[in-house]
Design an enzyme around this catalytic site. Structure first.
Site, mmCIF file in Angstrom:
data_model
loop_
_atom_site.group_PDB
_atom_site.id
_atom_site.type_symbol
_atom_site.label_atom_id
_atom_site.label_comp_id
_atom_site.label_asym_id
_atom_site.label_seq_id
_atom_site.Cartn_x
_atom_site.Cartn_y
_atom_site.Cartn_z
ATOM 1 N N LYS A 181 0.851 -1.118 -0.050
ATOM 2 C CA LYS A 181 0.021 -0.200 -0.037
ATOM 3 C C LYS A 181 1.123 1.264 0.015
ATOM 4 C CE LYS A 181 -3.564 -0.440 2.532
ATOM 5 N NZ LYS A 181 -4.267 -0.674 3.898
ATOM 6 N N ARG A 223 -3.019 3.454 8.501
ATOM 7 C CA ARG A 223 -3.314 2.179 7.756
ATOM 8 C C ARG A 223 -2.211 1.199 7.777
ATOM 9 N NH1 ARG A 223 -4.722 4.647 1.742
ATOM 10 N NH2 ARG A 223 -6.069 2.673 1.771
ATOM 11 N N GLY A 275 -8.202 -6.636 4.036
ATOM 12 C CA GLY A 275 -8.862 -6.615 5.149
ATOM 13 C C GLY A 275 -8.468 -7.291 6.432
ATOM 14 N N MET A 300 -5.965 -6.908 8.215
ATOM 15 C CA MET A 300 -5.102 -6.157 9.311
ATOM 16 C C MET A 300 -6.162 -4.894 9.429
ATOM 17 S SD MET A 300 -1.119 -6.669 8.979
ATOM 18 C CE MET A 300 -1.277 -6.037 7.004
ATOM 19 N N ARG A 304 -3.257 -1.666 -6.237
ATOM 20 C CA ARG A 304 -2.640 -2.743 -5.917
ATOM 21 C C ARG A 304 -3.056 -3.871 -7.415
ATOM 22 N NH1 ARG A 304 -5.957 -4.680 -0.613
ATOM 23 N NH2 ARG A 304 -7.994 -4.587 -1.688
ATOM 24 N N ARG A 355 -3.685 -48.202 -12.606
ATOM 25 C CA ARG A 355 -3.807 -49.100 -11.622
ATOM 26 C C ARG A 355 -4.733 -50.054 -11.777
ATOM 27 N NH1 ARG A 355 -3.387 -43.494 -8.405
ATOM 28 N NH2 ARG A 355 -4.834 -43.199 -10.134
ATOM 29 N N ARG A 379 0.416 -50.672 -14.825
ATOM 30 C CA ARG A 379 1.152 -51.266 -13.647
ATOM 31 C C ARG A 379 0.542 -52.650 -13.027
ATOM 32 N NH1 ARG A 379 0.882 -48.113 -8.018
ATOM 33 N NH2 ARG A 379 -1.460 -49.192 -8.178
ATOM 34 N N GLU A 394 9.980 -46.963 -5.938
ATOM 35 C CA GLU A 394 9.466 -46.570 -4.793
ATOM 36 C C GLU A 394 9.851 -47.211 -3.517
ATOM 37 O OE1 GLU A 394 5.208 -47.945 -5.417
ATOM 38 O OE2 GLU A 394 5.871 -49.551 -6.223
ATOM 39 N N SER A 399 9.620 -45.299 -13.198
ATOM 40 C CA SER A 399 8.518 -44.346 -12.889
ATOM 41 C C SER A 399 8.705 -44.137 -11.310
ATOM 42 C CB SER A 399 7.121 -44.761 -13.423
ATOM 43 O OG SER A 399 6.106 -43.966 -12.832
ATOM 44 N N GLY A 417 7.201 -43.516 -8.085
ATOM 45 C CA GLY A 417 5.907 -43.615 -7.307
ATOM 46 C C GLY A 417 6.272 -43.046 -6.033
ATOM 47 N N THR A 418 6.223 -41.653 -6.140
ATOM 48 C CA THR A 418 6.501 -40.851 -4.939
ATOM 49 C C THR A 418 5.645 -40.902 -3.785
ATOM 50 O OG1 THR A 418 5.657 -38.824 -6.039
ATOM 51 C CG2 THR A 418 7.990 -39.214 -6.434
ATOM 52 N N ASN A 419 4.507 -41.635 -3.827
ATOM 53 C CA ASN A 419 3.654 -41.537 -2.613
ATOM 54 C C ASN A 419 4.434 -42.794 -1.591
ATOM 55 O OD1 ASN A 419 2.276 -39.792 -3.657
ATOM 56 N ND2 ASN A 419 0.241 -41.432 -4.388
ATOM 57 N N ASP A 420 4.698 -43.936 -2.205
ATOM 58 C CA ASP A 420 5.137 -45.074 -1.644
ATOM 59 C C ASP A 420 6.739 -44.630 -1.253
ATOM 60 O OD1 ASP A 420 3.860 -47.009 -0.874
ATOM 61 O OD2 ASP A 420 3.363 -47.710 -2.659
ATOM 62 N N CYS A 471 4.783 -40.417 -10.915
ATOM 63 C CA CYS A 471 3.690 -40.789 -11.055
ATOM 64 C C CYS A 471 2.498 -40.652 -9.416
ATOM 65 C CB CYS A 471 3.246 -42.230 -11.576
ATOM 66 S SG CYS A 471 3.771 -43.486 -10.376
ATOM 67 N N TYR A 528 8.722 -36.993 -18.449
ATOM 68 C CA TYR A 528 7.465 -36.699 -18.102
ATOM 69 C C TYR A 528 6.965 -36.442 -16.593
ATOM 70 C CZ TYR A 528 6.416 -41.455 -17.221
ATOM 71 O OH TYR A 528 6.224 -42.865 -16.512
HETATM 72 P P1 ADP Z 1 -7.623 -2.160 3.831
HETATM 73 O O1 ADP Z 1 -6.121 -2.752 3.638
HETATM 74 O O2 ADP Z 1 -8.507 -3.031 4.736
HETATM 75 O O3 ADP Z 1 -8.365 -2.143 2.579
HETATM 76 P P2 ADP Z 1 -7.180 0.461 4.203
HETATM 77 O O4 ADP Z 1 -6.200 0.933 4.790
HETATM 78 O O5 ADP Z 1 -7.191 0.549 2.606
HETATM 79 O O6 ADP Z 1 -7.580 -0.854 4.588
HETATM 80 O O7 ADP Z 1 -8.793 1.421 4.364
HETATM 81 C C1 ADP Z 1 -9.610 1.053 4.598
HETATM 82 C C2 ADP Z 1 -10.810 1.957 4.051
HETATM 83 O O8 ADP Z 1 -10.505 3.248 4.356
HETATM 84 C C3 ADP Z 1 -10.414 2.157 2.609
HETATM 85 O O9 ADP Z 1 -11.648 2.144 1.696
HETATM 86 C C4 ADP Z 1 -9.845 3.343 2.283
HETATM 87 O O10 ADP Z 1 -9.909 3.954 1.017
HETATM 88 C C5 ADP Z 1 -10.140 4.149 3.401
HETATM 89 N N1 ADP Z 1 -9.046 5.230 3.479
HETATM 90 C C6 ADP Z 1 -8.073 5.180 4.099
HETATM 91 N N2 ADP Z 1 -7.414 6.094 4.256
HETATM 92 C C7 ADP Z 1 -8.180 7.162 3.940
HETATM 93 C C8 ADP Z 1 -7.938 8.619 3.878
HETATM 94 N N3 ADP Z 1 -6.866 9.215 4.204
HETATM 95 N N4 ADP Z 1 -9.000 9.234 3.540
HETATM 96 C C9 ADP Z 1 -10.334 8.903 3.101
HETATM 97 N N5 ADP Z 1 -10.460 7.322 3.011
HETATM 98 C C10 ADP Z 1 -9.184 6.615 3.562
HETATM 99 MG MG MG Z 2 -7.686 -0.955 1.203
HETATM 100 MG MG MG Z 3 3.341 -47.748 -4.721
#
Ligand code: ADP
Ligand code: MG
Ligand code: MG
Length: 885
Positions: free
Chosen positions: A26, A95, A104, A106, A341, A563, A619, A746, A765, A767-770, A832, A852
């Protein structure tokens, strides 16, 4: 001097997209966008390296305070506002963001830097108290939940908000009048004080540092830990912390916030795709609290901002050379980008985007191949609801992640997890999901939510997992406490079966038949490109003509393992098989074998025909015989009657066949050595089938394989029988076919004496399970008790039955190949075991020079792509954008 803080703003940034390890994805991309001149609110990012240190000993270097202070001052200057001031106050967001995107998982805190004085100042300055107190009440709630750790059942805020809305008869949060929002803030703080005597910190500096530490802590939060485990993200990465000036989508009807993808993340189609909410803040879209509108509608409401957004997304895609997932906010008509991203996508979308970007000339074909993770192809081959099935649709929602799944309904994530552990197929049904639900979502076959849009948490996470998902099924009313959901007048209880169709959004009553998918033109093109690059062949493991045909459709170039015993599990065949096993003399055994011969022959004819032109490895009988025997009294009785002996006699025979350790007992070539008539019958069936189909013009290439060989003497014993029978069959038929006789490797002794064995054997061949069982000296059937704990504790990087143990088992493989080829230069070598369809293992097979790999039909495309990627890696080709998805 080491530095910890990197600023961005007003067109200039200290960092760049290359610095993901330091700034997190980010922070790095915010820096990159800033440098590109894209409108991003100013801010700074604290290096991820501090996260691990903080988690270990709850401290950070003393210099950090000063660096943060300086960076914050720069933000204040750029914004012309002051953090914590009673005039023109600056609010920030704090953030999280790691080098690998964990959507989402963290924590993030918005609207930070508020207290009563700041809120009043903001209300006065903007003349919009409604906005100021909306931001304030959001902040107190978020701070209490996230930083002070009240999130979950202890959190007092939602009930207070609901009560207030009810009292004021408004539906949406943002419709509460300013004075009520303000009152709500007071109520929040009071409730907070009751739970935590230290209460809400009024000092913005204290808020800031509290939030920074909370983001660091969230790296070790349950959901982040669970996500990392599922997606194999290393814990050492740590999270960076980005602090940036707030922009406000909740300012009023001239503001809003949204999420968009530069291409459709579900299908890969090239169209701008996203969702938008007027008068809202970021997390409102993702949380699915209100159902957003399509981004295209922005064009009418905010024409200049929309035009700029379109221009920006095109530019970003060109710049990153991959599909982007954007977060943006419009404040009083002005556009700001808050995140970009590489977008998560389904397997189908990954292939289509890669192919089309290569066709557009944005990336090369080789880059396209490197960009799709082989496992992502798995999803493309997922089943769908049988179009011919008569279905009863309970509700229709948004098709968030394709594929189909049937399962029993549960309403809680932990329940999904528990039920799945008991081997049940479950569908997790929720009003909306939150990141807390991650473990249950991973365990479920499919996910259904009543609320939320295509970019809601449930949708994004399910697509990432390649899991079928339907969101925003408005007709569905979830009553979690009551253990039911209602939909259009019908009730579905916990434990009832439903089927989800993630491609159309249908929620279907009961368990519906699922069928295999048809593959798209993009997929065909993509796989052709892969086939051009790869050096090793991909075969399939198939025991029936049907499997063989399907695998050929998926691109298999032959069969690496048939088999033969699997042909005997059904119908009247098992009876003849049992008769053969319990026969007490050669005559009795031959009588039973004579019944089996025509069945085997016709199966082989079918398989040879399906594989016309390609080699087929067959086999000889391998498993411990007792696997076929009846143990329940009525089955014993029935078989005894059929054989004309008493049940007691038969029970005695069954007992006499019992082995202490059948996997290391009377099985493999040991069967054919003690009962040569079995090998004779099988060889006869193979060669008669071969000459029969050859007579019809089918090109057959049989490869007869002797299992579980430890010594060359064992191999020669069986080889002699096979070659003698072949000669007899050819003489009778007056027709010859070319064939090979080889062996499975094997047992460690076979690998260690591969030079002796290769003097007689024409192919190996693995036979990596065995081979994994015998190298580790552990039984796969019993490993479930302790292997998961080993992986959890890091004693093993992976379950060696899933991912080939390259250091140990791999060493034996390499040694065996070297020894084998030292005496037979053109020795053909393949694999295999299950590993033949696991990408990292396939790459290993390429590197050690196998001819193969062979895997189950559905893994064939995965192995083809992994083999191509291995060949590209050999050549030193890289995806310049590093955008593997
Ligand atoms: P996550 O990784 O869970 O997406 P974000 O850090 O991206 O968390 O933020 C959660 C939400 O808050 C996102 O929709 C983001 O666009 C919004 N947000 C984060 N920082 C700002 C900011 N400075 N102004 C307005 N919206 C923000
Ligand atoms: Mg985000
Ligand atoms: Mg076998």
């Amino acid at each position: 001097m080491s530095r910890y803080v990197y600023s961005f703003g007003a067109g200039r940034a200290d960092g760049s997209a290359k610095m993901k390890n330091v700034l997190g994805g980010k922070g790095a991309n915010l820096a990159e966008m800033t440098n590109l001149g894209i409108p991003v609110p100013p801010g700074f990012t604290i290096s991820a390296e501090l996260c691990n240190a903080y988690i270990a000993d709850k401290t950070y270097p003393p210099e950090l305070k000063g660096e943060v202070e300086t960076a914050l001052k720069r933000v204040e200057e750029m914004m012309g506002r002051k953090f914590g001031a009673a005039t023109k106050p600056l609010l920030v967001s704090v953030r999280s963001g790691a080098a690998v995107s964990m959507p989402g998982m963290m924590d993030t805190i918005l609207n930070l830097g508020m207290n009563d004085a700041v809120a009043a100042a903001l209300a006065k300055e903007t003349g919009n108290p409604q906005f100021a107190y909306d931001a304030y009440r959001r902040f107190v709630q978020m701070y209490g939940d996230v930083v002070l750790g009240l999130k979950g059942s202890r959190s007092p805020f939602e009930p207070l908000l609901a009560a207030k809305k009810k009292a004021k008869r408004v539906e949406r949060d943002i419709d509460l009048p300013a004075e009520d929002m303000k009152a709500l803030v007071g109520e929040y703080k009071e409730a907070l004080k009751k739970l935590l005597p230290s209460g809400f910190p009024e000092d913005p500096q204290a808020q800031l540092w509290g939030a920074i530490e909370a983001v660091w802590r969230s790296w070790m939060g349950d959901r982040a830990v669970a996500y990392r485990r599922i997606h194999h993200v290393p814990e050492t990465l740590g999270t960076a912390v980005t602090v940036m000036a707030m922009v406000f989508g909740n300012f009023g009807e001239d503001s809003g916030t949204g999420v968009a993808f530069t291409r459709d993340p579900s299908t890969g189609e090239k169209r701008f795709f996203g969702e938008f909410l007027v008068n809202a803040q970021g997390e409102d879209v993702v949380a699915g609290i209100r159902t957003p509108e399509p981004v295209a509608l922005m064009e009418k409401k905010f024409p200049p901002a929309y035009r700029q957004l379109v221009e920006t997304y095109q530019r970003l895609e060109q710049h990153y050379k991959d599909m982007q997932d954007l977060e943006f906010t419009v404040e009083r008509g002005k556009l700001f980008l808050l995140q970009t991203r590489n977008g998560k996508r389904t397997g189908a979308a990954a292939v289509r985007v890669a192919v089309e970007m290569a066709e557009e000339g944005m990336i090369t074909q080789q880059e396209a191949l490197l960009r799709v993770s082989p496992d992502a192809l798995d999803q493309l081959l997922h089943p769908m609801v049988d179009p011919a099935a008569k279905v009863s649709v309970l509700a229709t929602g948004l098709p968030a992640s394709p594929g189909a799944a049937a399962g029993q309904v549960v309403f809680e994530a932990h329940e999904a997890f528990e039920w799945a552990k008991d081997g049940k197929a479950v569908i997790l049904v929720r009003a909306e999901t939150s990141p807390e639900d991650i473990k249950g979502m991973a365990a479920a076959k499919g996910i259904l939510t009543a609320r939320g849009g295509m970019t809601s948490h449930a949708a994004v996470v399910a697509r990432g997992m390649g899991k079928c998902c339907v969101v925003g099924a408005k007709a569905v009313e979830v009553d979690e406490a009551g253990g039911v959901f209602r939909s259009n007048g019908r009730t579905v209880k916990r434990g009832d079966w439903v089927t989800l169709d993630g491609s159309t959004g249908r929620v279907i009553d009961g368990q519906v038949k699922l069928v295999e998918p048809k593959l798209s033109g993009h997929f065909e093109t993509f796989m052709q490109w892969a086939d051009r690059e790869r050096k090793i062949a991909v075969r399939t493991n198939a025991d029936t003509p049907g499997d063989a045909k399907r695998a050929r459709d998926f691109g298999a170039q032959g069969i690496g393992l048939t088999r033969t015993e699997h042909m005997f599990f059904e119908g009247d065949r098992i009876a003849a098989m049992r008769e053969m096993i319990v026969a007490r003399d050669v005559a009795g055994r031959k009588k039973a074998l004579a019944k089996l011969l025509p069945m085997q022959r016709s199966d082989f004819e079918g398989i040879f025909t399906a594989m016309d032109g390609y080699p087929v490895t067959i086999r000889l009988l391998d498993p411990p015989l007792h696997e076929f025997l009846p143990h329940e009294p009525d089955l014993v009785e029935a078989l005894a009657r059929q054989m004309g002996i008493s049940a007691e006699q038969l029970a005695a025979i069954v007992e006499s066949l019992r082995e202490a350790n059948p996997m290391l007992g009377h099985r493999g070539c040991r069967l054919g050595i003690t009962y040569p008539e079995i090998t004779e019958m099988q060889a006869q069936a193979i060669f008669e089938a071969a000459v029969n189909v050859a007579a019809k013009g089918v090109k057959v290439i049989p490869e007869v394989e002797v299992p579980l060989v430890a010594t060359v003497a064992e191999f020669k014993n069986q080889e002699a029988i096979v070659r003698r029978v072949a000669a007899e069959v050819f003489a009778r038929a007056k027709r010859e076919v070319h064939y090979l006789v080889g062996t499975m490797i094997e047992l460690p002794r076979a690998a260690l004496t591969a030079d002796e064995i290769a003097q007689a054997a024409e192919f190996f061949s693995y036979g990596t399970n065995d081979l994994t069982q015998t190298t580790f000296g552990l039984s796969r059937d019993d490993a479930g008790r302790f292997l998961p704990a080993y992986v959890e504790a890091g004693l093993l990087a992976n379950d060696p039955f899933q991912v080939l143990d390259q250091q140990g088992v791999g060493k034996l493989i390499k040694l065996g190949i070297e020894l084998g080829r030292s005496v037979r230069k053109d020795l053909m070598v393949g694999i295999c075991g299950e590993h033949g369809g696991e990408p990292s293992s396939v790459m290993f097979c390429h590197r050690v020079g196998m001819n193969y790999v062979s895997c189950s039909p559905f893994r064939v495309p995965i192995a083809r792509l992994a083999a191509a990627q291995a060949a590209l890696q050999d050549k030193g080709v890289e995806d310049r954008t590093g955008a593997t998805v």
